[in-house]
Design a protein around this motif. Sequence first.
Motif, PDB file in Angstrom:
ATOM      1  N   MET A   1       0.820  -1.200   0.000  1.00  0.00           N
ATOM      2  CA  MET A   1       0.000   0.000   0.000  1.00  0.00           C
ATOM      3  C   MET A   1       0.857   1.255   0.000  1.00  0.00           C
ATOM      4  SD  MET A   1      -3.057   0.817  -0.199  1.00  0.00           S
ATOM      5  CE  MET A   1      -4.277   2.005   0.146  1.00  0.00           C
ATOM      6  N   GLU A   2       1.982   1.213   0.703  1.00  0.00           N
ATOM      7  CA  GLU A   2       2.876   2.370   0.773  1.00  0.00           C
ATOM      8  C   GLU A   2       3.454   2.709  -0.603  1.00  0.00           C
ATOM      9  OE1 GLU A   2       4.531   5.568   2.601  1.00  0.00           O
ATOM     10  OE2 GLU A   2       3.182   4.128   3.533  1.00  0.00           O
ATOM     11  N   GLN A   3       3.723   1.686  -1.408  1.00  0.00           N
ATOM     12  CA  GLN A   3       4.271   1.926  -2.742  1.00  0.00           C
ATOM     13  C   GLN A   3       3.274   2.681  -3.618  1.00  0.00           C
ATOM     14  OE1 GLN A   3       5.206  -2.031  -3.959  1.00  0.00           O
ATOM     15  NE2 GLN A   3       7.288  -1.941  -3.128  1.00  0.00           N
ATOM     16  N   ARG A   4       2.006   2.414  -3.449  1.00  0.00           N
ATOM     17  CA  ARG A   4       0.988   3.111  -4.237  1.00  0.00           C
ATOM     18  C   ARG A   4       0.928   4.583  -3.859  1.00  0.00           C
ATOM     19  NH1 ARG A   4      -3.924  -1.265  -4.309  1.00  0.00           N
ATOM     20  NH2 ARG A   4      -2.850  -2.765  -5.633  1.00  0.00           N
ATOM     21  N   ARG A   5       1.077   4.879  -2.574  1.00  0.00           N
ATOM     22  CA  ARG A   5       1.077   6.280  -2.141  1.00  0.00           C
ATOM     23  C   ARG A   5       2.280   7.029  -2.703  1.00  0.00           C
ATOM     24  NH1 ARG A   5      -0.805   6.563   4.153  1.00  0.00           N
ATOM     25  NH2 ARG A   5      -2.932   5.864   3.800  1.00  0.00           N
ATOM     26  N   VAL A   6       3.424   6.379  -2.683  1.00  0.00           N
ATOM     27  CA  VAL A   6       4.627   7.011  -3.233  1.00  0.00           C
ATOM     28  C   VAL A   6       4.460   7.227  -4.739  1.00  0.00           C
ATOM     29  CG1 VAL A   6       7.101   6.715  -3.661  1.00  0.00           C
ATOM     30  CG2 VAL A   6       6.144   6.139  -1.433  1.00  0.00           C
ATOM     31  N   LEU A  53      13.035  25.718  -8.431  1.00  0.00           N
ATOM     32  CA  LEU A  53      12.589  25.968  -7.060  1.00  0.00           C
ATOM     33  C   LEU A  53      11.123  25.592  -6.865  1.00  0.00           C
ATOM     34  CD1 LEU A  53      14.348  29.369  -6.325  1.00  0.00           C
ATOM     35  CD2 LEU A  53      14.887  27.148  -5.335  1.00  0.00           C
ATOM     36  N   LEU A  54      10.297  25.954  -7.820  1.00  0.00           N
ATOM     37  CA  LEU A  54       8.882  25.600  -7.721  1.00  0.00           C
ATOM     38  C   LEU A  54       8.663  24.094  -7.814  1.00  0.00           C
ATOM     39  CD1 LEU A  54       7.220  28.457  -9.797  1.00  0.00           C
ATOM     40  CD2 LEU A  54       7.095  28.096  -7.338  1.00  0.00           C
ATOM     41  N   SER A  55       9.416  23.425  -8.674  1.00  0.00           N
ATOM     42  CA  SER A  55       9.270  21.975  -8.828  1.00  0.00           C
ATOM     43  C   SER A  55       9.621  21.233  -7.543  1.00  0.00           C
ATOM     44  CB  SER A  55      10.155  21.471  -9.970  1.00  0.00           C
ATOM     45  OG  SER A  55       9.717  21.994 -11.190  1.00  0.00           O
ATOM     46  N   VAL A  56      10.708  21.629  -6.904  1.00  0.00           N
ATOM     47  CA  VAL A  56      11.103  20.977  -5.658  1.00  0.00           C
ATOM     48  C   VAL A  56      10.071  21.268  -4.565  1.00  0.00           C
ATOM     49  CG1 VAL A  56      12.851  20.979  -3.831  1.00  0.00           C
ATOM     50  CG2 VAL A  56      13.549  20.901  -6.206  1.00  0.00           C
ATOM     51  N   SER A  57       9.607  22.497  -4.510  1.00  0.00           N
ATOM     52  CA  SER A  57       8.598  22.865  -3.513  1.00  0.00           C
ATOM     53  C   SER A  57       7.307  22.079  -3.719  1.00  0.00           C
ATOM     54  CB  SER A  57       8.306  24.359  -3.566  1.00  0.00           C
ATOM     55  OG  SER A  57       9.464  25.090  -3.307  1.00  0.00           O
ATOM     56  N   ILE A  58       6.875  21.987  -4.963  1.00  0.00           N
ATOM     57  CA  ILE A  58       5.657  21.236  -5.285  1.00  0.00           C
ATOM     58  C   ILE A  58       5.815  19.775  -4.897  1.00  0.00           C
ATOM     59  CG2 ILE A  58       4.292  20.324  -7.213  1.00  0.00           C
ATOM     60  CD1 ILE A  58       4.698  23.090  -8.556  1.00  0.00           C
ATOM     61  N   TYR A  59       6.970  19.198  -5.210  1.00  0.00           N
ATOM     62  CA  TYR A  59       7.183  17.790  -4.866  1.00  0.00           C
ATOM     63  C   TYR A  59       7.087  17.566  -3.365  1.00  0.00           C
ATOM     64  CZ  TYR A  59       9.289  13.310  -4.037  1.00  0.00           C
ATOM     65  OH  TYR A  59       9.515  12.044  -3.583  1.00  0.00           O
ATOM     66  N   PHE A  60       7.744  18.418  -2.577  1.00  0.00           N
ATOM     67  CA  PHE A  60       7.718  18.233  -1.125  1.00  0.00           C
ATOM     68  C   PHE A  60       6.317  18.429  -0.546  1.00  0.00           C
ATOM     69  CE2 PHE A  60      12.440  19.180  -1.014  1.00  0.00           C
ATOM     70  CZ  PHE A  60      12.780  17.864  -0.786  1.00  0.00           C
ATOM     71  N   VAL A  61       5.575  19.386  -1.064  1.00  0.00           N
ATOM     72  CA  VAL A  61       4.216  19.600  -0.565  1.00  0.00           C
ATOM     73  C   VAL A  61       3.328  18.419  -0.907  1.00  0.00           C
ATOM     74  CG1 VAL A  61       2.154  21.026  -0.868  1.00  0.00           C
ATOM     75  CG2 VAL A  61       4.376  22.113  -0.529  1.00  0.00           C
ATOM     76  N   VAL A  62       3.385  17.967  -2.151  1.00  0.00           N
ATOM     77  CA  VAL A  62       2.533  16.848  -2.567  1.00  0.00           C
ATOM     78  C   VAL A  62       2.933  15.566  -1.840  1.00  0.00           C
ATOM     79  CG1 VAL A  62       1.933  15.367  -4.529  1.00  0.00           C
ATOM     80  CG2 VAL A  62       1.957  17.843  -4.802  1.00  0.00           C
ATOM     81  N   ALA A  63       4.238  15.315  -1.758  1.00  0.00           N
ATOM     82  CA  ALA A  63       4.691  14.093  -1.083  1.00  0.00           C
ATOM     83  C   ALA A  63       4.311  14.092   0.383  1.00  0.00           C
ATOM     84  CB  ALA A  63       6.205  13.956  -1.226  1.00  0.00           C
ATOM     85  N   THR A  64       4.414  15.237   1.030  1.00  0.00           N
ATOM     86  CA  THR A  64       4.016  15.317   2.432  1.00  0.00           C
ATOM     87  C   THR A  64       2.517  15.084   2.590  1.00  0.00           C
ATOM     88  OG1 THR A  64       5.810  16.862   2.882  1.00  0.00           O
ATOM     89  CG2 THR A  64       4.011  16.797   4.467  1.00  0.00           C
ATOM     90  N   ALA A  65       1.733  15.653   1.689  1.00  0.00           N
ATOM     91  CA  ALA A  65       0.282  15.516   1.794  1.00  0.00           C
ATOM     92  C   ALA A  65      -0.185  14.099   1.482  1.00  0.00           C
ATOM     93  CB  ALA A  65      -0.392  16.503   0.846  1.00  0.00           C
ATOM     94  N   VAL A  66       0.447  13.436   0.535  1.00  0.00           N
ATOM     95  CA  VAL A  66      -0.036  12.113   0.103  1.00  0.00           C
ATOM     96  C   VAL A  66       0.526  10.988   0.971  1.00  0.00           C
ATOM     97  CG1 VAL A  66       0.010  10.453  -1.793  1.00  0.00           C
ATOM     98  CG2 VAL A  66      -0.447  12.849  -2.257  1.00  0.00           C
ATOM     99  N   VAL A  67       1.784  11.038   1.292  1.00  0.00           N
ATOM    100  CA  VAL A  67       2.418   9.924   1.981  1.00  0.00           C
ATOM    101  C   VAL A  67       2.114   9.907   3.480  1.00  0.00           C
ATOM    102  CG1 VAL A  67       4.647   8.861   2.547  1.00  0.00           C
ATOM    103  CG2 VAL A  67       4.224   9.705   0.251  1.00  0.00           C
TER     104      VAL A  67
END
Length: 68
Positions: A1-6, A53-67
């Motif tokens: 299940m964790e792999q699907r979230r990632v 900068l925006l791409s890295v920020s977006i990744y961290f926000v989305v990853a934090t919210a989803v995972v």
Amino acid sequence: MEQRRVALAVSVALFAAASVSTFVAMALPWLFHRLDKDPAFGSGPLATVVQDLLSVSIYFVVATAVVT
């Protein structure tokens, strides 16, 4: 299940980052033109730095919210 979230986090972040990068690539030269500056200043390294900068920020926000 964790792999699907990632996988979901990576795919959503990639889509969002690509969309924002396209917008930045179009908006910065337009903004420089509107300010009576050379639009080439907004389409080179400046656009790349902003997009990165925006791409890295977006990744961290989305990853934090989803995972978590």
